[in-house]
Design a protein around this motif. Sequence first.
Motif, PDB file in Angstrom:
ATOM      1  N   MET A 266      -1.640   9.978   4.821  1.00 47.91           N
ATOM      2  CA  MET A 266      -0.397  10.276   4.118  1.00 47.91           C
ATOM      3  C   MET A 266       0.574   9.108   4.198  1.00 47.91           C
ATOM      4  SD  MET A 266       2.995  11.163   4.999  1.00 47.91           S
ATOM      5  CE  MET A 266       2.919  12.031   6.561  1.00 47.91           C
ATOM      6  N   ILE A 267       0.725   8.546   5.392  1.00 50.28           N
ATOM      7  CA  ILE A 267       1.640   7.413   5.562  1.00 50.28           C
ATOM      8  C   ILE A 267       1.146   6.216   4.751  1.00 50.28           C
ATOM      9  CG2 ILE A 267       2.608   5.787   7.230  1.00 50.28           C
ATOM     10  CD1 ILE A 267       2.395   8.020   9.326  1.00 50.28           C
ATOM     11  N   GLY A 268      -0.158   5.947   4.829  1.00 53.35           N
ATOM     12  CA  GLY A 268      -0.717   4.848   4.064  1.00 53.35           C
ATOM     13  C   GLY A 268      -0.568   5.037   2.564  1.00 53.35           C
ATOM     14  N   LEU A 269      -0.718   6.272   2.107  1.00 47.48           N
ATOM     15  CA  LEU A 269      -0.608   6.566   0.676  1.00 47.48           C
ATOM     16  C   LEU A 269       0.817   6.364   0.181  1.00 47.48           C
ATOM     17  CD1 LEU A 269      -2.310   7.551  -1.717  1.00 47.48           C
ATOM     18  CD2 LEU A 269      -1.714   9.896  -1.088  1.00 47.48           C
ATOM     19  N   LEU A 270       1.803   6.736   1.001  1.00 50.30           N
ATOM     20  CA  LEU A 270       3.205   6.586   0.602  1.00 50.30           C
ATOM     21  C   LEU A 270       3.626   5.129   0.493  1.00 50.30           C
ATOM     22  CD1 LEU A 270       4.908   9.447   2.665  1.00 50.30           C
ATOM     23  CD2 LEU A 270       4.645   9.338   0.181  1.00 50.30           C
ATOM     24  N   ILE A 271       3.053   4.269   1.337  1.00 51.56           N
ATOM     25  CA  ILE A 271       3.456   2.864   1.312  1.00 51.56           C
ATOM     26  C   ILE A 271       2.544   2.011   0.440  1.00 51.56           C
ATOM     27  CG2 ILE A 271       4.459   3.053   3.609  1.00 51.56           C
ATOM     28  CD1 ILE A 271       2.050   1.603   4.718  1.00 51.56           C
ATOM     29  N   THR A 272       1.479   2.588  -0.102  1.00 48.72           N
ATOM     30  CA  THR A 272       0.535   1.808  -0.898  1.00 48.72           C
ATOM     31  C   THR A 272       1.162   1.165  -2.131  1.00 48.72           C
ATOM     32  OG1 THR A 272      -1.461   2.955  -0.163  1.00 48.72           O
ATOM     33  CG2 THR A 272      -1.541   1.961  -2.340  1.00 48.72           C
TER      34      THR A 272
ATOM     35  N   MET B   2       1.652  14.399   1.870  1.00 50.98           N
ATOM     36  CA  MET B   2       0.464  13.766   1.315  1.00 50.98           C
ATOM     37  C   MET B   2       0.322  14.094  -0.168  1.00 50.98           C
ATOM     38  SD  MET B   2      -3.418  13.529   2.843  1.00 50.98           S
ATOM     39  CE  MET B   2      -3.715  15.290   2.871  1.00 50.98           C
ATOM     40  N   PHE B   3       0.644  15.312  -0.542  1.00 47.23           N
ATOM     41  CA  PHE B   3       0.617  15.668  -1.960  1.00 47.23           C
ATOM     42  C   PHE B   3       1.665  14.865  -2.723  1.00 47.23           C
ATOM     43  CE2 PHE B   3       1.916  18.250  -5.607  1.00 47.23           C
ATOM     44  CZ  PHE B   3       0.682  18.436  -6.226  1.00 47.23           C
ATOM     45  N   SER B   4       2.849  14.685  -2.120  1.00 43.15           N
ATOM     46  CA  SER B   4       3.895  13.875  -2.756  1.00 43.15           C
ATOM     47  C   SER B   4       3.438  12.436  -2.905  1.00 43.15           C
ATOM     48  CB  SER B   4       5.184  13.938  -1.929  1.00 43.15           C
ATOM     49  OG  SER B   4       5.641  15.269  -1.787  1.00 43.15           O
ATOM     50  N   GLY B   5       2.748  11.922  -1.872  1.00 43.71           N
ATOM     51  CA  GLY B   5       2.222  10.563  -1.960  1.00 43.71           C
ATOM     52  C   GLY B   5       1.167  10.423  -3.042  1.00 43.71           C
ATOM     53  N   TRP B   6       0.381  11.471  -3.230  1.00 41.45           N
ATOM     54  CA  TRP B   6      -0.631  11.454  -4.293  1.00 41.45           C
ATOM     55  C   TRP B   6       0.037  11.365  -5.661  1.00 41.45           C
ATOM     56  CZ3 TRP B   6      -4.221  16.212  -5.566  1.00 41.45           C
ATOM     57  CH2 TRP B   6      -5.145  15.839  -6.542  1.00 41.45           C
ATOM     58  N   VAL B   7       1.099  12.149  -5.859  1.00 44.18           N
ATOM     59  CA  VAL B   7       1.835  12.100  -7.125  1.00 44.18           C
ATOM     60  C   VAL B   7       2.425  10.706  -7.342  1.00 44.18           C
ATOM     61  CG1 VAL B   7       3.813  13.012  -8.400  1.00 44.18           C
ATOM     62  CG2 VAL B   7       2.349  14.574  -7.091  1.00 44.18           C
ATOM     63  N   LEU B   8       3.026  10.145  -6.283  1.00 48.86           N
ATOM     64  CA  LEU B   8       3.599   8.801  -6.381  1.00 48.86           C
ATOM     65  C   LEU B   8       2.525   7.777  -6.725  1.00 48.86           C
ATOM     66  CD1 LEU B   8       5.979   6.852  -5.984  1.00 48.86           C
ATOM     67  CD2 LEU B   8       5.393   6.774  -3.553  1.00 48.86           C
ATOM     68  N   TYR B   9       1.389   7.886  -6.074  1.00 47.42           N
ATOM     69  CA  TYR B   9       0.266   6.983  -6.345  1.00 47.42           C
ATOM     70  C   TYR B   9      -0.175   7.098  -7.799  1.00 47.42           C
ATOM     71  CZ  TYR B   9      -4.658   5.458  -6.175  1.00 47.42           C
ATOM     72  OH  TYR B   9      -5.878   4.869  -6.418  1.00 47.42           O
TER      73      TYR B   9
ATOM     74  N   ILE C 256       1.502   0.950 -13.435  1.00 40.82           N
ATOM     75  CA  ILE C 256       2.403  -0.205 -13.288  1.00 40.82           C
ATOM     76  C   ILE C 256       1.773  -1.250 -12.379  1.00 40.82           C
ATOM     77  CG2 ILE C 256       4.696  -0.941 -12.543  1.00 40.82           C
ATOM     78  CD1 ILE C 256       5.663   1.896 -13.127  1.00 40.82           C
ATOM     79  N   ILE C 257       1.157  -0.782 -11.277  1.00 44.64           N
ATOM     80  CA  ILE C 257       0.541  -1.704 -10.328  1.00 44.64           C
ATOM     81  C   ILE C 257      -0.644  -2.433 -10.960  1.00 44.64           C
ATOM     82  CG2 ILE C 257      -0.744  -1.824  -8.171  1.00 44.64           C
ATOM     83  CD1 ILE C 257       0.948   0.511  -7.163  1.00 44.64           C
TER      84      ILE C 257
END
Length: 294
Positions: A190-196, A274-281, A287-288
Amino acid sequence: MNHKPTKVIENKHNSNLTVYTPESDIRHPIKLLRAMFRDLLASRELAWRLFIRDFSARYRQSFLGYVWAFLPPLVSTLTFVLLNRSGILKVGNLPIPYPAYVMIGTLLWQVFVDAINSPIKTVTASKAMLIKVNFPREAILVSGMLETLCNFIIRLVLLVAVFAYYRIMPPMTAPLALAGVFAILCLGFMIGLLITPIGLLYSDIGQALNMLLTFWMLVTPVVYLPPSTGILARLTSLNPVSPLIVTSREWLTLGTASDIFPALLVFLVTVILMFSGWVLYRLAMPIIVERMGG
């Protein structure tokens, strides 16, 4: 510009026609959620193939091969055992021999570290494919999680050897420790996904993360008992990794769980974030990929 398809229609020749639009997916959350879970299911086979490819290449191209999977927890364990026997590190009375205590802690901590690094590492390794091929981006994340789990399974050989050497008999709650490992993996991922998203654009994030993890381990009861007083006790109580590692180790060795409620709370928050990070990803990847291609 890379835009996400908003709908698929059928033309008169019975073939699917994908319509692209600059409108953000966040304006249609229901469609976004459906697309996310649809792509997650569709990515299973590709994720497995990516995992096999990356895992095989990682160890096939090194001289020591699978030995590298054992070295991080083994070196950490030997270091702290040496400090303990020399009197530099005093940890008090432990329920099991100190080498076994440290080995369990370092194995669990390594799962957390691998899970944090997994999203950035796997997406970066797939940069060329992301630019050239349109496929479910979730496949990259799933392959990274599979590699983290596989590394943990390989390292269990060390734990079995230590338990056999010290004649430690695991209690009936030992299988529950796997749930703790899963919770630790999810927290790190989750932490890794948010900062990816920002980590892919700025390499400073990865370097800063490595320094942070060094300090983070020192304020986590990996190699010592959780303190009850002092500033370290305060830091460990605020550390989300602490209850997960303590609970997993107690399930594996004592048959009890003194931090079960904090551990459950951390896992609940982890699932939400983690679900929020998935949406952000999902929203950030077009864009990335465009920035990568540029």
